[in-house]
Design an enzyme around this catalytic site. Structure first.
Site, PDB file in Angstrom:
ATOM      1  CG  HIS A 189      -5.624   1.762   5.681  1.00  0.00           C
ATOM      2  ND1 HIS A 189      -4.849   2.831   6.486  1.00  0.00           N
ATOM      3  CD2 HIS A 189      -4.341   1.140   5.764  1.00  0.00           C
ATOM      4  CE1 HIS A 189      -3.954   2.732   6.598  1.00  0.00           C
ATOM      5  NE2 HIS A 189      -3.630   1.184   6.060  1.00  0.00           N
ATOM      6  CB  SER A 246       5.885  -1.750  11.964  1.00  0.00           C
ATOM      7  OG  SER A 246       6.084  -0.570  11.556  1.00  0.00           O
ATOM      8  CD  GLU A 299      -2.804   5.620   7.034  1.00  0.00           C
ATOM      9  OE1 GLU A 299      -2.913   5.570   5.995  1.00  0.00           O
ATOM     10  OE2 GLU A 299      -1.593   4.823   7.919  1.00  0.00           O
ATOM     11  CE  LYS A 358      -0.042   2.986   4.730  1.00  0.00           C
ATOM     12  NZ  LYS A 358       0.324   3.099   6.137  1.00  0.00           N
ATOM     13  CD  GLU A 386      -2.588  -1.992   7.623  1.00  0.00           C
ATOM     14  OE1 GLU A 386      -1.769  -2.700   7.276  1.00  0.00           O
ATOM     15  OE2 GLU A 386      -3.293  -0.915   7.770  1.00  0.00           O
ATOM     16  CG  ASN A 405      -2.226   1.654   1.532  1.00  0.00           C
ATOM     17  OD1 ASN A 405      -1.753   2.354   0.095  1.00  0.00           O
ATOM     18  ND2 ASN A 405      -2.535   1.460   2.314  1.00  0.00           N
ATOM     19  N   GLY A 411       3.296   1.941  11.175  1.00  0.00           N
ATOM     20  CA  GLY A 411       4.361   3.683  10.298  1.00  0.00           C
ATOM     21  C   GLY A 411       5.183   3.999  11.197  1.00  0.00           C
TER      22      GLY A 411
HETATM   23  O1  G3H Z   1      -1.580  -0.380   4.400  1.00  0.00           O
HETATM   24  C1  G3H Z   1      -0.205  -0.549   4.565  1.00  0.00           C
HETATM   25  C2  G3H Z   1       0.058  -0.025   6.581  1.00  0.00           C
HETATM   26  O2  G3H Z   1      -1.424   0.956   7.206  1.00  0.00           O
HETATM   27  C3  G3H Z   1       1.080  -0.500   6.917  1.00  0.00           C
HETATM   28  O3  G3H Z   1       2.505   0.638   6.978  1.00  0.00           O
HETATM   29  P1  G3H Z   1       3.138   0.638   7.693  1.00  0.00           P
HETATM   30  O4  G3H Z   1       4.021  -0.559   7.067  1.00  0.00           O
HETATM   31  O5  G3H Z   1       4.313   1.698   7.028  1.00  0.00           O
HETATM   32  O6  G3H Z   1       3.740   0.594   8.490  1.00  0.00           O
END
Ligand code: G3H
Length: 249
Positions: free
Chosen positions: A93, A209, A95, A11, A163, A9, A169
């Site tokens: 998600h 992460s 976010e 983002k 998640e 992803n 992150g």
């Molecule tokens: O969609 C992916 C997740 O929100 C994980 O993000 P991350 O791997 O940067 O922690």
């Protein structure tokens, strides 16, 4: 037998030039039994589909509207995502739940919109740090599962991504025991609602992460069928080792 899945992803990151890494992902996967999917920002969906053509790499969107068309400035619909050749869409998600006030019911409607367009919905759930500290993680997960997954889930139309919000992150990841506990719980909840045939086919991803140095351990967990990867999906140097760990698991 569930096909392992690594979904990147991006983002609101990446660039047109960044799509070059799809070639490295395709080479890493080859004819592997595991599956790699990249979800770039919507601006890059069409060129991503073009870049992935002729490879085993799938392309997905990061969100879709509940409606198929209409006066919804800035949004994209599931039929549009399907129309350009993408096959997956992430819904719910954290976010988006937070920044766009999406409720479980909204997420369920988006999943239904995805199914109606013949897309596979990657439905995200996960507890906050406050939930974890309060000891209510499993209650929160049960509520999100009940509200965000529509009736009619199958192993083909749905992937569930767990998640923990506090792990996204941040570089903090749950212990393996915590991942095992939640993934076992999700599988059991799904079995209660959808029956064991559907549940046995439904893939559960861990997200938060995931990095090259922790992926192999996470992928050893029985009820983890892959990962939803943010930051480490942006560069082949990070993503490819994760794909290799998934293939080897
Ligand atoms: O969609 C992916 C997740 O929100 C994980 O993000 P991350 O791997 O940067 O922690």
């Amino acid at each position: 037998m569930r096909r392992k899945l690594a979904t990147g992803n991006w983002k609101m990151n990446g660039s047109l030039a960044g799509l070059d890494m799809l070639a490295d992902v395709a080479t890493a996967m080859g004819s592997d039994s595991a599956e790699a999917v990249i979800c770039p920002p919507s601006a890059y969906l069409m060129p991503a589909v073009t870049a992935a053509q002729g490879t085993s790499v799938g392309i997905g969107a990061q969100d879709c509207h509940t409606e198929s068309k209409g006066a919804f400035t800035g949004d994209i619909s599931a039929p549009m995502i399907k129309d350009i050749g993408a096959t997956y869409v992430i819904v719910g998600h954290s976010e988006r739940r937070e920044a766009h006030a999406e409720s479980d019911a909204d997420v369920a409607r988006k999943a239904q919109a995805a199914w109606a367009a013949d897309l596979t919905a990657i439905i995200c759930i996960g507890e906050s740090e406050a939930d974890r500290s309060a000891g209510t993680t499993l209650d929160v997960i049960a509520k999100q599962l009940a509200g965000s997954l529509p009736d009619g889930c199958t192993g083909d139309n749905t992937v569930v991504a767990y998640e923990p919000i506090w792990a996204i992150g941040t570089g903090k990841i749950p212990t393996l025991d915590q991942i095992i506990e939640v993934h076992d719980f999700i599988r059991a909840e799904l079995a209660k609602r959808f029956g064991s045939d559907v549940t046995d086919a439904l893939r559960l991803l861990y997200g938060g992460s995931v990095k090259p140095d922790n992926a192999a351990d996470i992928f050893k967990v029985e009820n983890v069928d892959g990962a939803l990867i943010g930051g480490a999906s942006l560069k082949a140097a990070d993503f490819v080792p994760i794909l290799k760990a998934l293939s080897a698991a």
